[in-house]
Motif scaffolding. Sequence first.
Motif, short mmCIF file in Angstrom:
data_model
loop_
_atom_site.label_atom_id
_atom_site.label_comp_id
_atom_site.label_asym_id
_atom_site.label_seq_id
_atom_site.Cartn_x
_atom_site.Cartn_y
_atom_site.Cartn_z
N GLU A 29 0.57 -4.35 -6.28
CA GLU A 29 0.46 -3.57 -5.05
C GLU A 29 1.78 -3.57 -4.27
O GLU A 29 2.25 -2.52 -3.83
CB GLU A 29 -0.67 -4.16 -4.20
CG GLU A 29 -1.06 -3.27 -3.05
CD GLU A 29 -2.25 -3.83 -2.27
OE1 GLU A 29 -2.53 -5.05 -2.37
OE2 GLU A 29 -2.89 -3.05 -1.55
N HIS A 33 4.55 -0.60 -3.54
CA HIS A 33 4.98 -0.28 -2.17
C HIS A 33 6.52 -0.23 -2.11
O HIS A 33 7.08 0.71 -1.53
CB HIS A 33 4.45 -1.32 -1.20
CG HIS A 33 4.88 -1.10 0.21
ND1 HIS A 33 4.12 -0.37 1.10
CD2 HIS A 33 5.99 -1.46 0.89
CE1 HIS A 33 4.76 -0.31 2.26
NE2 HIS A 33 5.89 -0.98 2.16
N ASP A 36 7.80 2.86 -3.69
CA ASP A 36 7.62 4.01 -2.80
C ASP A 36 8.72 4.06 -1.75
O ASP A 36 9.28 5.12 -1.46
CB ASP A 36 6.25 3.93 -2.09
CG ASP A 36 5.12 4.40 -2.99
OD1 ASP A 36 5.39 5.21 -3.89
OD2 ASP A 36 3.98 3.96 -2.78
N TYR B 29 -3.79 4.44 0.39
CA TYR B 29 -3.13 3.23 -0.13
C TYR B 29 -2.17 2.72 0.94
O TYR B 29 -1.90 3.41 1.93
CB TYR B 29 -2.45 3.50 -1.47
CG TYR B 29 -1.44 4.61 -1.50
CD1 TYR B 29 -1.83 5.92 -1.76
CD2 TYR B 29 -0.09 4.35 -1.29
CE1 TYR B 29 -0.90 6.94 -1.79
CE2 TYR B 29 0.85 5.37 -1.33
CZ TYR B 29 0.44 6.66 -1.57
OH TYR B 29 1.37 7.67 -1.61
N TYR B 31 1.08 2.21 1.49
CA TYR B 31 2.25 2.96 1.97
C TYR B 31 1.82 4.20 2.75
O TYR B 31 2.43 4.58 3.75
CB TYR B 31 3.13 3.33 0.78
CG TYR B 31 4.48 3.85 1.17
CD1 TYR B 31 5.37 3.05 1.88
CD2 TYR B 31 4.88 5.15 0.85
CE1 TYR B 31 6.62 3.53 2.26
CE2 TYR B 31 6.13 5.63 1.22
CZ TYR B 31 6.99 4.81 1.92
OH TYR B 31 8.22 5.28 2.29
N ILE B 34 0.93 3.35 6.26
CA ILE B 34 2.13 3.18 7.10
C ILE B 34 2.70 4.54 7.51
O ILE B 34 3.04 4.76 8.68
CB ILE B 34 3.17 2.33 6.34
CG1 ILE B 34 2.72 0.88 6.38
CG2 ILE B 34 4.57 2.48 6.94
CD1 ILE B 34 3.42 -0.01 5.43
N LEU B 35 2.79 5.45 6.53
CA LEU B 35 3.32 6.79 6.84
C LEU B 35 2.43 7.50 7.86
O LEU B 35 2.92 8.16 8.79
CB LEU B 35 3.42 7.62 5.56
CG LEU B 35 4.44 7.17 4.52
CD1 LEU B 35 4.43 8.11 3.32
CD2 LEU B 35 5.85 7.12 5.11
#
Lengths: 266, 113
Positions: A29, A33, A36, B29, B31, B34-35
């Motif tokens: 995970e 991240h 990304d 998810y 990320y 957060i966005l």
Amino acid sequence: MTGPNPLVAKVLAQAHLARACHRDEVAEELAGHLQDLADDARARGLGDEDEIARITAARFGDPDLVGRAFSRVYRRDRLLIATAALAGLALASVILMWALVFVVQAWASASLGFVPTQSMSPEHLDREALLLGALTLGYLGMFVCSRFTARHQQFRAIAVTTLAALPFIGGLALWRPVPAMLVAAALGAAAVVWALECCRPSAIVRLGGLVAFFWVAGGLAHTRMAAGGDVWLTVLPTCAAIALACHCTMALAHFFDRRLLAPRAV
Amino acid sequence: MEDEPFDRELLKGSIGLLILRLLSSRDMYGYEIILEASRRSDDVFRFKEGTLYPALHHLERQGYLRSYWQTGQNNRRRKYYGLTASGRRLAERRHREWLHFTRAINAVLAEES
């Protein structure tokens, strides 16, 4: 990405996740991240990989803090593992103690010309099983106390274990005084085993000390019950077996601690 | 963030509420959460991103979130989070509490000014 990301590795090092599936899941995970984040940085026109890594690390935050936060989230797992491991350790140790001592006793009585089934009556077996079980659980209890409370004040563990056992011994004494006395005596012997362990002598000295202690204690107990010159020789194999079992089970406890508990920060 | 417009502790205490509220609309998810938080707050909520994941795992272990892995773009597997029934109830309760709390704070501040 080749190999585990250093940030992820740092998080995992502090997280102390007890179960491999949780470790794998958190690693995947967090790695996703970070990927990304890096992809976003590249999409914004950054080409320098060092700069991307710096930005990624800054946005991610302190990996030690993140790891410790994970550690708190999964604390219950570690406690469950510790409880199960200690229960297993206690059971295995008591069984090892009984097996070793009773096999040696049967062998010794057979070699002295007795029929083991006659010389080892059910009452005798009951009492010895209680004595040996209480002895084993006593010094393992002291080990656990010192392991989880005050690592550098091992002798406090004797006091804590004794205090914890007192209500049990008191309750048993009201119901059956003789077994209660046996448990109290076993606890005293456990304190000696533990004290010897705390002195940290070499393995052979420790084993020799245990044999000497149990031989003296066993010899004195038997000479009070039955006078006879060969009593001391008769009890020696049993006492040596008890000492060896103590030695082995304590080594087993340290092995459990090193391999199972310590790596998981239990 | 060096130029944070408010005390970091304020955000730390509200991260659970933010997660629950953001996930009320759809499964996301990490990320993406957060966005989305950043987008909805006009870039005010830019917390240290690593801290989000322990909070997500904590809520999941308490039974307020469920999670599943899904392969998305670029063949990348991502762990999605969604609210459970009790998570949805908690999100609504926390939201009401927050509105009540901020109304009270605002009322005090308005009187002061």
